[in-house]
Design a protein around this motif. Structure first.
Motif, PDB file in Angstrom:
ATOM      1  N   ALA A 160     -18.700  17.790   3.950  1.00  0.00           N
ATOM      2  CA  ALA A 160     -17.328  17.860   3.448  1.00  0.00           C
ATOM      3  C   ALA A 160     -16.711  16.462   3.347  1.00  0.00           C
ATOM      4  CB  ALA A 160     -16.493  18.750   4.365  1.00  0.00           C
ATOM      5  N   VAL A 161     -15.541  16.390   2.709  1.00  0.00           N
ATOM      6  CA  VAL A 161     -14.847  15.131   2.448  1.00  0.00           C
ATOM      7  C   VAL A 161     -13.565  15.085   3.262  1.00  0.00           C
ATOM      8  CG1 VAL A 161     -13.870  13.720   0.600  1.00  0.00           C
ATOM      9  CG2 VAL A 161     -15.675  15.328   0.081  1.00  0.00           C
ATOM     10  N   GLU A 162     -13.173  13.893   3.689  1.00  0.00           N
ATOM     11  CA  GLU A 162     -11.943  13.768   4.467  1.00  0.00           C
ATOM     12  C   GLU A 162     -10.721  13.841   3.552  1.00  0.00           C
ATOM     13  OE1 GLU A 162      -9.950  10.401   7.293  1.00  0.00           O
ATOM     14  OE2 GLU A 162     -12.090  10.769   7.527  1.00  0.00           O
ATOM     15  N   ASN A 163      -9.895  14.829   3.773  1.00  0.00           N
ATOM     16  CA  ASN A 163      -8.632  15.041   3.056  1.00  0.00           C
ATOM     17  C   ASN A 163      -8.722  14.864   1.532  1.00  0.00           C
ATOM     18  OD1 ASN A 163      -7.289  15.563   5.491  1.00  0.00           O
ATOM     19  ND2 ASN A 163      -6.957  13.382   5.842  1.00  0.00           N
ATOM     20  N   PRO A 164      -9.477  15.728   0.843  1.00  0.00           N
ATOM     21  CA  PRO A 164      -9.524  15.637  -0.620  1.00  0.00           C
ATOM     22  C   PRO A 164      -8.218  16.140  -1.225  1.00  0.00           C
ATOM     23  CG  PRO A 164     -10.666  17.592   0.110  1.00  0.00           C
ATOM     24  CD  PRO A 164     -10.252  16.856   1.351  1.00  0.00           C
ATOM     25  N   THR A 165      -7.917  15.691  -2.424  1.00  0.00           N
ATOM     26  CA  THR A 165      -6.714  16.168  -3.110  1.00  0.00           C
ATOM     27  C   THR A 165      -7.119  16.976  -4.337  1.00  0.00           C
ATOM     28  OG1 THR A 165      -6.551  14.246  -4.552  1.00  0.00           O
ATOM     29  CG2 THR A 165      -5.422  14.105  -2.420  1.00  0.00           C
ATOM     30  N   CYS A 166      -6.173  17.721  -4.835  1.00  0.00           N
ATOM     31  CA  CYS A 166      -6.396  18.535  -6.032  1.00  0.00           C
ATOM     32  C   CYS A 166      -6.744  17.643  -7.228  1.00  0.00           C
ATOM     33  CB  CYS A 166      -5.132  19.337  -6.302  1.00  0.00           C
ATOM     34  SG  CYS A 166      -5.308  20.573  -7.561  1.00  0.00           S
ATOM     35  N   VAL A 167      -6.117  16.469  -7.299  1.00  0.00           N
ATOM     36  CA  VAL A 167      -6.357  15.525  -8.395  1.00  0.00           C
ATOM     37  C   VAL A 167      -7.798  15.020  -8.356  1.00  0.00           C
ATOM     38  CG1 VAL A 167      -5.655  13.291  -9.361  1.00  0.00           C
ATOM     39  CG2 VAL A 167      -3.935  14.856  -8.467  1.00  0.00           C
TER      40      VAL A 167
ATOM     41  N   VAL B 166     -18.497  18.964  -5.666  1.00  0.00           N
ATOM     42  CA  VAL B 166     -17.214  18.277  -5.505  1.00  0.00           C
ATOM     43  C   VAL B 166     -17.243  17.400  -4.256  1.00  0.00           C
ATOM     44  CG1 VAL B 166     -14.787  18.690  -4.917  1.00  0.00           C
ATOM     45  CG2 VAL B 166     -15.821  19.913  -6.811  1.00  0.00           C
ATOM     46  N   ALA B 167     -17.741  17.945  -3.150  1.00  0.00           N
ATOM     47  CA  ALA B 167     -17.791  17.192  -1.893  1.00  0.00           C
ATOM     48  C   ALA B 167     -18.728  15.990  -1.995  1.00  0.00           C
ATOM     49  CB  ALA B 167     -18.245  18.111  -0.763  1.00  0.00           C
ATOM     50  N   GLU B 168     -19.772  16.125  -2.778  1.00  0.00           N
ATOM     51  CA  GLU B 168     -20.730  15.025  -2.950  1.00  0.00           C
ATOM     52  C   GLU B 168     -20.156  13.910  -3.825  1.00  0.00           C
ATOM     53  OE1 GLU B 168     -24.870  14.497  -5.375  1.00  0.00           O
ATOM     54  OE2 GLU B 168     -24.581  16.422  -4.366  1.00  0.00           O
ATOM     55  N   MET B 169     -19.369  14.276  -4.830  1.00  0.00           N
ATOM     56  CA  MET B 169     -18.904  13.304  -5.825  1.00  0.00           C
ATOM     57  C   MET B 169     -17.565  12.634  -5.483  1.00  0.00           C
ATOM     58  SD  MET B 169     -21.419  13.265  -7.775  1.00  0.00           S
ATOM     59  CE  MET B 169     -20.890  12.219  -9.111  1.00  0.00           C
ATOM     60  N   ILE B 170     -16.698  13.265  -4.717  1.00  0.00           N
ATOM     61  CA  ILE B 170     -15.387  12.672  -4.418  1.00  0.00           C
ATOM     62  C   ILE B 170     -15.518  11.296  -3.741  1.00  0.00           C
ATOM     63  CG2 ILE B 170     -13.334  12.909  -2.941  1.00  0.00           C
ATOM     64  CD1 ILE B 170     -13.098  15.768  -3.865  1.00  0.00           C
ATOM     65  N   PRO B 171     -16.418  11.116  -2.758  1.00  0.00           N
ATOM     66  CA  PRO B 171     -16.521   9.778  -2.146  1.00  0.00           C
ATOM     67  C   PRO B 171     -16.958   8.693  -3.141  1.00  0.00           C
ATOM     68  CG  PRO B 171     -17.615  11.410  -0.782  1.00  0.00           C
ATOM     69  CD  PRO B 171     -17.252  12.084  -2.061  1.00  0.00           C
TER      70      PRO B 171
END
Length: 141
Positions: free
Chosen positions: A39-46, A106-111
């Protein structure tokens, strides 16, 4: 309330992705749906929107709160709806066969987002040092 349509391309049939689903700071009881180490730390909708648009997914962004989210702040608002199937029932994207596939992607790509790489290192460590400095000053008084 109208009954749910049978057409998989209908906007009511899109799956919902709330930021809490992929937030490493949340517990399973608080709504996280993937393993915390992925998982990602504090992701946003954007951020979720940006990643899915780049992947070529057909999405909608809605301004609604996750029911289990106790913090009513604007940063925690929003959900992204993703079209999984076309009208004939075939998948829109081979990458996304299930809603879990979408969340893991999504969790893989946000960082890897540019906004994350710029903010990430300096901003977090600076805010943590500032908080601890304030706390220790309060204790000394």
């Amino acid at each position: 309330m109208a009954p749910l349509s049978d057409n998989p391309a209908d906007k009511d049939r899109y799956i919902c992705i709330y930021p809490a689903y992929v937030n490493s700071k949340k517990t399973l009881a608080e709504g996280r749906r993937i393993p915390s180490e992925k998982a990602v730390e504090n992701p946003t909708c954007v951020e979720i929107r940006d990643v899915l648009i780049a992947a070529g997914a057909n999405i909608l962004v809605e301004n609604s709160m996750y029911p289990r989210e106790w913090n009513r702040d604007v940063t925690f608002r929003g959900r992204v709806r993703v079209q999984m199937k076309q009208e004939d029932g075939t998948l829109c994207s081979d990458k996304f066969a299930t809603r879990r596939d979408v969340m893991m992607y999504v969790a893989e790509m946000i960082p890897k987002l540019k906004t994350r790489s710029q903010k990430g290192g300096g901003a977090d460590s600076g805010s943590q040092q500032g908080e601890t400095g304030k706390k220790s000053k309060k204790k000394r008084k």
